[in-house]
Write a protein that holds these residues in place. Structure first.
Motif, short mmCIF file in Angstrom:
data_model
loop_
_atom_site.label_atom_id
_atom_site.label_comp_id
_atom_site.label_asym_id
_atom_site.label_seq_id
_atom_site.Cartn_x
_atom_site.Cartn_y
_atom_site.Cartn_z
N ASP A 31 -25.76 -3.03 25.52
CA ASP A 31 -27.16 -2.75 25.22
C ASP A 31 -27.29 -2.53 23.72
O ASP A 31 -26.87 -1.50 23.19
CB ASP A 31 -27.63 -1.51 25.98
N GLY A 32 -27.84 -3.54 23.04
CA GLY A 32 -27.96 -3.45 21.59
C GLY A 32 -26.96 -4.35 20.90
O GLY A 32 -26.23 -5.13 21.53
N GLY A 33 -26.88 -4.20 19.55
CA GLY A 33 -26.04 -5.10 18.79
C GLY A 33 -26.55 -6.53 18.89
O GLY A 33 -27.63 -6.79 19.44
N SER A 34 -25.78 -7.49 18.38
CA SER A 34 -26.19 -8.89 18.49
C SER A 34 -24.99 -9.80 18.28
O SER A 34 -24.08 -9.49 17.51
CB SER A 34 -27.28 -9.22 17.46
N PRO A 35 -24.98 -10.93 18.97
CA PRO A 35 -23.89 -11.88 18.79
C PRO A 35 -24.07 -12.66 17.49
O PRO A 35 -25.19 -13.03 17.13
CB PRO A 35 -24.02 -12.80 20.01
N LEU A 36 -22.98 -12.91 16.81
CA LEU A 36 -22.98 -13.76 15.62
C LEU A 36 -22.52 -15.17 15.98
O LEU A 36 -23.02 -16.15 15.43
CB LEU A 36 -22.08 -13.16 14.54
N VAL A 37 -21.52 -15.25 16.85
CA VAL A 37 -21.09 -16.54 17.42
C VAL A 37 -21.20 -16.40 18.92
O VAL A 37 -20.41 -15.69 19.55
CB VAL A 37 -19.66 -16.91 17.01
N PHE A 61 -19.29 -10.59 17.43
CA PHE A 61 -20.40 -9.71 17.81
C PHE A 61 -20.47 -8.57 16.81
O PHE A 61 -19.44 -8.09 16.33
CB PHE A 61 -20.16 -9.17 19.22
N GLU A 62 -21.67 -8.11 16.50
CA GLU A 62 -21.82 -6.98 15.57
C GLU A 62 -22.71 -5.91 16.18
O GLU A 62 -23.56 -6.18 17.04
CB GLU A 62 -22.40 -7.45 14.24
N GLY A 63 -22.51 -4.67 15.69
CA GLY A 63 -23.34 -3.56 16.13
C GLY A 63 -22.95 -2.28 15.43
O GLY A 63 -21.84 -2.15 14.90
N SER A 64 -23.86 -1.34 15.45
CA SER A 64 -23.59 -0.01 14.88
C SER A 64 -23.25 0.96 16.00
O SER A 64 -23.89 0.93 17.07
CB SER A 64 -24.81 0.50 14.11
N ILE A 65 -22.25 1.78 15.76
CA ILE A 65 -21.87 2.84 16.70
C ILE A 65 -21.75 4.14 15.89
O ILE A 65 -20.95 4.22 14.95
CB ILE A 65 -20.56 2.52 17.42
N GLY A 66 -22.55 5.13 16.26
CA GLY A 66 -22.55 6.36 15.48
C GLY A 66 -22.99 6.04 14.06
O GLY A 66 -23.98 5.34 13.83
N SER A 67 -22.26 6.53 13.10
CA SER A 67 -22.58 6.24 11.70
C SER A 67 -21.78 5.06 11.17
O SER A 67 -21.86 4.72 9.99
CB SER A 67 -22.30 7.48 10.83
N SER A 111 -26.07 -6.88 3.14
CA SER A 111 -26.71 -7.56 4.27
C SER A 111 -26.21 -7.05 5.62
O SER A 111 -26.82 -7.30 6.65
CB SER A 111 -26.47 -9.07 4.19
N PHE A 112 -25.09 -6.34 5.62
CA PHE A 112 -24.46 -5.91 6.86
C PHE A 112 -25.13 -4.64 7.37
O PHE A 112 -24.75 -3.52 7.03
CB PHE A 112 -22.96 -5.69 6.62
N ASN A 113 -26.14 -4.83 8.20
CA ASN A 113 -26.88 -3.70 8.79
C ASN A 113 -27.16 -4.01 10.26
O ASN A 113 -28.30 -4.27 10.65
CB ASN A 113 -28.21 -3.46 8.04
N PRO A 114 -26.15 -3.99 11.10
CA PRO A 114 -26.32 -4.43 12.50
C PRO A 114 -27.10 -3.41 13.32
O PRO A 114 -27.16 -2.22 13.01
CB PRO A 114 -24.88 -4.54 13.01
N ASP A 115 -27.70 -3.93 14.39
CA ASP A 115 -28.43 -3.08 15.34
C ASP A 115 -27.47 -2.15 16.08
O ASP A 115 -26.29 -2.45 16.24
CB ASP A 115 -29.19 -3.94 16.36
N THR A 116 -28.01 -1.05 16.55
CA THR A 116 -27.20 -0.04 17.24
C THR A 116 -26.78 -0.52 18.62
O THR A 116 -27.58 -1.09 19.37
CB THR A 116 -28.00 1.27 17.37
#
Length: 931
Positions: free
Chosen positions: A837-843, A859-865, A900-905
């Motif tokens: 739930d959240g984040g986003s695929p890059l490939v 895949f990218e995403g933010s977890i905590g800080s 630019s690296f600011n992925p969704d949580t």
């Protein structure tokens, strides 16, 4: 001599005008009929032949056209029943009775009356005023004929009743998959779809004529089948002429007195075509119309057939047309016509098929386990197509049932009688992938060779029968296969297991081959369903398979990606089809390929393997012009060792040219260039003589790549100046001297460690051991054929990414898989990321349409800080020997260290534990494992 020539010409004109002015005595009985379905099979017992029916219906046509039968109640669902094939809106299998009244002209008294029903499934019986006509007919590929002479009276009105029973009559296929009798492509319709007519003949007549061309002697050898029903021998005059259909020039008329025996007989005549005879081929489809008239007392009979002067033959392992080498660029036609569910019976319908195929650079069609109608042959004759026709059979039990064998013999004779004269009818296979008693096939094939030597023959279009299929049968004229005893001859066996190389061919696999080899059903690369195609199905078939996929995507919130899924998977199919075709062209000893398929196959699990849809319309994946660059009479072919380079290397290549046109290209100027998106890096030209056939090493290239200072995609183009023949290939070049700078990124292969680092606010690149994590085997090639038909395969359909995303700033790519992705894809596990739930695929990886899961390998995403990139392809091992993996790592790190690296949580990071669960190390799927 001049006076004689004028007299001959005048007589010829008088003969032709007289011949054309005499109308054939034909009654068209198409139109308004009545029909009664006989699902309980009681019509014969209840005497339905003695009654008329209430339900009106148009013939030609089918019960499906009329909306009769059991209405479909299936609802969309990703189940095998819905996904197996298109669904009939109204289905009927059983007997159906058709009736109408006809009035026989008074001037037909004393004539022989022949009923013709063109194209029926399967068995027909006929009654006149309740009296049954003696014979019954059961052909799947030829008209059904009935002699009504004893049943019809001139000047009288009669009721004609036809009973059509479309139930399976002989065991011709497994699961009703032979395309002459199937619901997978055409449907098991009931009715009559072609001409319906009664023709009146004099009692002494020409029943048929078979034309064999002898191009060396410039003669047409004619065999006239004569019917003399006067019960006594007679003398007559046979008048023959031929007219070139293009220039309307007539050949000198032959007039011959003949003796006609009572009953049936054959008279053979050699007809001199003259010194200026025109030969038929793909480059000059010259057709002649043969006109013959038989005069016997008051009896007069005429016949007209088209033919071509050609010799389709072989010289060792090379196919030839009129002595010149020919290379077949073909695809299959499996009776796929989604609006009607049956083959077009007019030329217009076939002009779309052959016109499109020709526009896409093809010269050959194979009719898989069926034989098309007359209209198809006529259009192929006119356009110059080489056809392979097959008996209506695809079975694993050849020889087990004598009735089936007898049926095949009868069908073969009907094919000779009906279609044998067509010059496009070049090749004849006994059926598709036949198994069983192969000696029965050889005996059948040899019997046909003895009767009709106008075609080349083979026992079967490939076979899985043990001890067969990897080398020709002893009597084969040509051989169709996907492998030989020495190796594969199609990419299915090599494209996923061997790193990309463009200097390979199949020469080793065909060494020692003594007959021409045609590669069997190459391609079969599945393309994701084109959802907006649904609106095109306005006929008797409902695309519940497409609707099932659409509803599943809507339910999962993925419908907005559908068009991209089609484009990404389709672009991958394009590059694979290109390499399939080019490898075949590069192989001396291969005489052609048969794609499966240029257009979609909507059955057998919804096998959407085409670059065109089932309507022969483009999906927009590649233009016809681009496709012809590697599928044409002349194709420039580049041989080079690999797709990816570092800039300290040279691009070394050689140019070959496949020339199967009708002439040599003498002193041909050849231009080449290497360029990136901005400029030409290197270019040149040379002149060469390009002879007919395969031309090796016309040009060598050895260009330094040092001037490439950043990761780049380069395009190599070759153009034969002054022609439309051109081709191009992509390669990728990466800087060799670049260090891997992690900056503020922490690399780990351990999830627990990654979570701790993320909670501490770090940037983390998590790259677990791809061999030991849960997921789908990473593959370069897409689903083979269909994930429904072959459910055991790993089954993804290529990558999907946004090429302008900053993560690819130093890794040039398109939105789809191309050859530079091979190393990353095969050294990976595709992650199933539905639960995140959240984040986003890059490939992303496009999932097969039987599952429609969210898949990713980056895949990218933010977890905590902290900020995370998860990569499930190998970014750890042998990077100096794997420049693509190294370049991908560099590009990922540059992105992660940028603003630019600011992925969704990622809202549920615990989901990663299940996604990356350790599993037993995977073993790669073998190419044959799908079977």
């Amino acid at each position: 001599m001049q006076i004689k020539h004028i007299v001959t010409s005048v007589l010829l004109i008088l003969f032709l005008s007289s011949w054309d002015s005499k109308d054939k005595l034909v009654m068209n009985i198409a139109g308004d009929w009545t029909v009664q379905l006989d699902s309980a099979d009681i019509g014969l017992k209840k005497g339905w032949q003695n009654r008329s029916f209430i339900q009106p219906m148009k013939l030609p046509g089918t019960t499906d056209d009329a909306g009769l039968g059991v209405a479909n109640k299936l609802k969309p669902s990703l189940e095998k029943l819905q996904m197996s094939h298109l669904t009939r809106k109204n289905s009927y299998v059983g007997a159906a009775w058709y009736s109408r009244e006809i009035t026989i002209p008074k001037n037909w008294k004393g004539k022989e009356l022949l009923l013709k029903l063109e194209r029926v499934i399967w068995k027909t019986n006929v009654w006149i005023d309740g009296k049954q006509v003696e014979t019954e007919q059961n052909s799947l590929i030829a008209p059904h004929y009935f002699d009504l002479s004893k049943y019809l009276i001139a000047g009288k009105t009669h009721r004609i009743t036809i009973r059509v029973d479309n139930r399976k009559l002989f065991d011709i296929s497994v699961d009703n998959m032979a395309h002459a009798y199937t619901n997978h492509t055409q449907i098991i319709w009931n009715g009559v779809i072609g001409k319906m007519e009664i023709e009146a003949f004099d009692v002494v007549r020409i029943a048929s004529v078979q034309v064999k061309s002898d191009i060396n002697a410039k003669k047409a050898k004619l065999a006239f089948a004569l019917n003399n029903n006067t019960r006594k021998a007679a003398k007559g005059v046979l008048i023959v002429t031929a007219v070139n259909k293009k220039n309307k020039i007539a050949i000198e008329t032959l007039e011959k007195k003949i003796q006609i025996n009572a009953g049936q007989s054959v008279v053979e005549v050699d007809y001199d075509m003259g010194k200026d005879v025109k030969l038929w081929s793909e480059f000059s489809p010259e057709l002649y119309e043969l006109k013959a008239e038989l005069k016997v007392g008051k009896n007069n009979s005429q016949i007209s057939v088209d033919f071509g002067m050609r010799n389709f033959s072989k010289k060792g392992s090379v196919l030839t047309i009129n002595g010149q080498p020919v290379f077949l660029r073909g695809t299959l036609e499996c009776d796929i016509f989604p609006l009607t569910g049956y083959t077009p019976m007019d030329k217009e319908g076939w002009q779309k098929v052959f016109g499109t195929a020709k526009n896409w650079g093809l010269n050959h069609l194979r009719f898989h386990s069926w034989c098309p109608p007359k209209a198809a042959f006529e259009v192929a004759d006119e356009m110059g197509f080489y056809l392979q026709v097959e008996l209506p059979v695809w079975t694993l039990k050849i020889g087990e049932d004598q009735k089936t064998t007898d049926f095949l013999y009868a069908e073969a004779q009907r094919m000779i009688d009906e279609y044998g004269n067509h010059p496009s009818f070049c090749m004849w296979s006994m059926g598709n992938e036949l198994q069983g008693d192969m000696t029965v096939l050889t005996k059948l094939m040899n019997s046909l060779k003895a009767k009709d030597e106008r075609h080349l023959y083979t026992t079967t279009s490939f076979t899985f029968e043990k001890g067969h299929g990897d080398w020709p049968e002893p009597e084969d004229d040509f051989f169709i296969t996907q492998w030989t005893k020495k190796g594969w001859v199609r990419g299915q066996g090599v494209f996923n297991s061997e790193s990309p190389t463009f200097n390979k061919d199949y020469v080793a696999s065909v060494e020692g081959m003594t007959v021409p080899l045609i590669t069997h059903e190459i391609g079969q690369y599945a393309v994701y369903p084109k959802i907006d195609e649904i609106s095109k199905y306005t006929g008797v078939l409902e695309p519940i398979n497409f609707k099932s996929v659409k509803e599943d995507l809507e339910r999962k919130g993925l419908i907005h990606k559908a068009a991209d899924f089609t484009k990404a998977s389709g672009k991958l199919a394009v590059i694979l089809y290109k390499e399939e075709i080019e490898r075949a062209l590069k192989t001396a000893g291969i005489s052609g390929f048969q794609l499966l398929d240029l257009h979609d196959f909507p059955g057998q699990g919804t096998a959407l393997v085409g670059l065109l849809d089932a309507f022969w319309d483009s999906k927009g994946l590649i233009s016809a012009d681009e496709f012809r660059s590697f599928s044409a009479p002349v194709v420039p072919l580049m041989r080079f060792a690999k797709a990816t380079y570092t800039n300290n290397e040279f691009f070394t290549a050689s140019l070959d040219v496949s020339n199967y046109s009708d002439s040599s290209l003498n002193n041909q100027e050849i231009e080449w260039s290497i360029s990136d998106d901005d400029s030409v890096i290197a270019s040149g030209s040379t002149k060469a003589a390009i002879s007919i056939g395969y031309n090796h090493k016309i040009l060598d290239l050895n260009e330094s790549l040092l001037k490439i200072t950043k990761a780049s995609k380069l395009t190599i183009k070759v153009n034969l100046k002054g022609t439309n023949y051109t081709n191009k290939w992509n390669i990728w070049v990466y800087p060799q001297k670049q260090s891997i700078d992690y900056g503020k990124v922490v690399y780990t292969r351990n999830l627990d460690e990654a979570i701790k680092l993320l909670n501490a606010g770090k940037k983390v690149l998590l790259n677990p051991d791809w061999k030991k994590i849960k997921g789908i085997e990473g593959k370069f090639v897409p689903v083979f054929w269909s994930p429904i038909h072959f459910p055991k395969q790993a089954g993804t359909m290529g990558i999907l990414c946004n090429p302008i995303h900053k993560v690819f700033a130093d890794f040039p790519t398109d939105m789809n898989t191309d050859w530079q992705w091979w190393d990353l894809n095969v050294n990976s596990t595709t992650l199933i990321v539905d639960s995140i739930d959240g984040g986003s695929p890059l490939v992303e990886m496009v999932d097969n349409f039987a599952n429609n899961r969210r898949l990713a390998s980056l895949f990218e995403g933010s977890i905590g800080s902290g900020k995370l990139v998860l990569a499930s392809f190998d970014l750890a091992n042998d990077l100096e020997k794997r420049p693509v993996a190294k370049q991908m790592l560099v590009s990922i790190l540059n992105y992660m260290n940028s603003s630019s690296f600011n992925p969704d949580t990622i809202k549920n990071p615990d989901a990663l534990k299940l996604i990356l669960k350790k599993e037993k190390e995977k073993t790669a799927e073998k190419p044959t494992s799908i079977y």
